[in-house]
Design a protein around this motif. Structure first.
Motif, short mmCIF file in Angstrom:
data_model
loop_
_atom_site.label_atom_id
_atom_site.label_comp_id
_atom_site.label_asym_id
_atom_site.label_seq_id
_atom_site.Cartn_x
_atom_site.Cartn_y
_atom_site.Cartn_z
N GLN A 1 24.01 48.76 48.73
CA GLN A 1 24.54 49.48 48.43
C GLN A 1 25.96 48.65 48.21
O GLN A 1 25.29 47.53 48.24
CB GLN A 1 25.50 50.60 49.16
CG GLN A 1 25.00 49.59 50.78
CD GLN A 1 26.05 51.02 51.77
OE1 GLN A 1 25.59 52.11 51.82
NE2 GLN A 1 26.61 50.52 52.98
N GLY A 2 26.79 48.92 47.65
CA GLY A 2 28.33 48.00 47.16
C GLY A 2 28.25 47.08 48.30
O GLY A 2 28.97 47.84 49.37
N SER A 3 28.74 45.89 48.41
CA SER A 3 28.99 45.31 49.16
C SER A 3 30.39 43.91 48.15
O SER A 3 30.32 43.88 47.50
CB SER A 3 28.41 44.39 49.33
OG SER A 3 28.77 42.99 50.54
N LEU A 4 31.49 45.06 49.55
CA LEU A 4 32.90 43.83 48.77
C LEU A 4 32.93 42.37 48.76
O LEU A 4 32.33 41.84 50.08
CB LEU A 4 34.14 44.31 49.41
CG LEU A 4 35.35 44.31 49.40
CD1 LEU A 4 35.43 44.02 47.26
CD2 LEU A 4 36.60 44.35 49.63
N LEU A 5 33.55 41.35 48.12
CA LEU A 5 34.10 40.47 48.50
C LEU A 5 35.27 40.34 48.01
O LEU A 5 35.14 40.55 46.71
CB LEU A 5 32.92 38.94 47.91
CG LEU A 5 33.75 38.06 47.93
CD1 LEU A 5 32.09 37.19 47.71
CD2 LEU A 5 34.00 37.03 46.57
N ASN A 6 36.20 39.43 48.15
CA ASN A 6 37.85 38.93 48.64
C ASN A 6 37.47 37.92 48.06
O ASN A 6 37.01 36.67 49.33
CB ASN A 6 38.28 39.23 49.42
CG ASN A 6 38.44 40.86 49.09
OD1 ASN A 6 38.64 41.77 47.61
ND2 ASN A 6 39.18 40.94 50.35
N ALA A 7 38.32 37.39 47.16
CA ALA A 7 38.29 35.74 46.70
C ALA A 7 39.54 34.78 46.52
O ALA A 7 40.50 35.89 45.84
CB ALA A 7 37.39 35.33 46.10
N LEU A 8 40.40 34.10 47.63
CA LEU A 8 41.89 33.80 47.20
C LEU A 8 41.89 32.92 47.00
O LEU A 8 41.53 31.92 47.42
CB LEU A 8 42.39 34.41 48.76
CG LEU A 8 43.58 34.33 49.00
CD1 LEU A 8 44.55 35.31 49.58
CD2 LEU A 8 43.83 32.42 49.56
N THR A 9 42.66 32.19 46.07
CA THR A 9 42.82 31.19 45.78
C THR A 9 44.42 30.50 45.55
O THR A 9 45.64 31.72 45.20
CB THR A 9 42.20 30.79 44.17
OG1 THR A 9 42.62 31.19 43.42
CG2 THR A 9 40.93 31.08 43.90
N ALA A 10 44.64 28.70 45.64
CA ALA A 10 46.46 28.93 45.48
C ALA A 10 46.42 27.38 45.34
O ALA A 10 45.21 26.38 45.89
CB ALA A 10 46.53 28.99 47.02
N GLU A 11 47.14 27.50 44.26
CA GLU A 11 47.18 25.84 44.24
C GLU A 11 47.59 24.69 45.21
O GLU A 11 48.20 25.20 46.74
CB GLU A 11 48.58 25.41 42.96
CG GLU A 11 48.51 26.09 41.54
CD GLU A 11 47.45 25.81 41.04
OE1 GLU A 11 47.02 24.25 41.10
OE2 GLU A 11 46.45 26.81 40.56
N HIS A 12 47.36 23.46 44.81
CA HIS A 12 47.45 22.29 46.52
C HIS A 12 48.39 22.38 46.83
O HIS A 12 48.64 22.39 47.68
CB HIS A 12 46.82 21.43 45.75
CG HIS A 12 46.90 20.62 46.80
ND1 HIS A 12 45.17 20.36 48.07
CD2 HIS A 12 47.06 19.01 46.91
CE1 HIS A 12 45.52 19.30 48.95
NE2 HIS A 12 46.79 18.81 48.60
N SER A 13 49.79 22.17 46.34
CA SER A 13 50.76 22.37 46.40
C SER A 13 51.40 23.45 47.20
O SER A 13 52.87 23.71 47.59
CB SER A 13 52.06 21.87 44.87
OG SER A 13 51.61 22.76 44.21
#
Length: 190
Positions: free
Chosen positions: A119-131
């Motif tokens: 069934q549907g399966s959630l994935l969250n992806a979080l990013t940020a600049e190195h600084s």
């Protein structure tokens, strides 16, 4: 995102960037930033290479940042995606590239050798600049989170989703008809 697992997340690139690997505690603190707040304390956490950092108590699994890539890129997903993730880690350790990993997992999924979420399966992806990341305290600012809902084998025709966003922040289907078909949800950036 640099590492969009269950599927897009487990890619390796030729970017060469090196920094000191944060402590286990900081890796965990940063990894769980991608999880819903109420699921962070109980999440299982793996380092970017699949090494277990913390065994959790709920259905959420988080994947830590790769210190050889610039910036922060972490993700969290439902435990039912774990067999798929572990297979990707194993193939990467064998030296397979992103296309080879896709092809092998596609074939294994079709043959019933690799279990996918039913069934549907959630994935969250979080990013940020190195600084924008304090690599000593595990604090991050100006982060961006996007979500995907994995729906293996789904198509635009079976879901009614377009093949590209119809407008800012609107959902669309990526990799339709494959083992890693998923709904992309990219909120507009501030």
């Amino acid at each position: 995102m640099k590492l969009l697992p269950f599927f897009c997340l487990l890619l390796i690139s030729g970017i060469s960037f090196s920094q000191t690997v944060p402590s286990k505690e900081i890796q965990i603190k940063l990894a769980v930033l991608a999880a819903p707040e109420d699921q962070r304390a109980g999440a299982t956490v793996y380092a970017f290479d699949g090494t277990l950092l913390r065994k959790g108590t709920n259905q959420t699994v988080c994947l830590g940042d790769d210190p050889n890539r610039e910036g922060l890129s972490v993700s969290c997903y439902h435990v039912n995606s774990q067999p798929f993730m572990e297979r990707g880690w194993a193939l990467r350790k064998e030296g397979k590239n992103a296309q080879e990993i896709f092809n092998i997992r596609e074939a294994e999924s079709k043959a019933g050798k690799l279990k996918l979420p039913d069934q549907g399966s959630l994935l969250n992806a979080l990013t940020a600049e190195h600084s924008d990341v304090n690599w000593v305290t595990g604090e991050a600012k100006n982060t961006y989170t996007r979500s995907v809902v994995y729906i293996p084998w789904a198509t635009a025709e079976s879901t009614g989703l377009p093949l590209k966003p119809a407008g800012p922040g609107l959902p669309w289907i990526m990799d339709p008809g494959t083992h890693r078909a998923h709904i992309m949800i990219n909120p507009a950036r501030d």
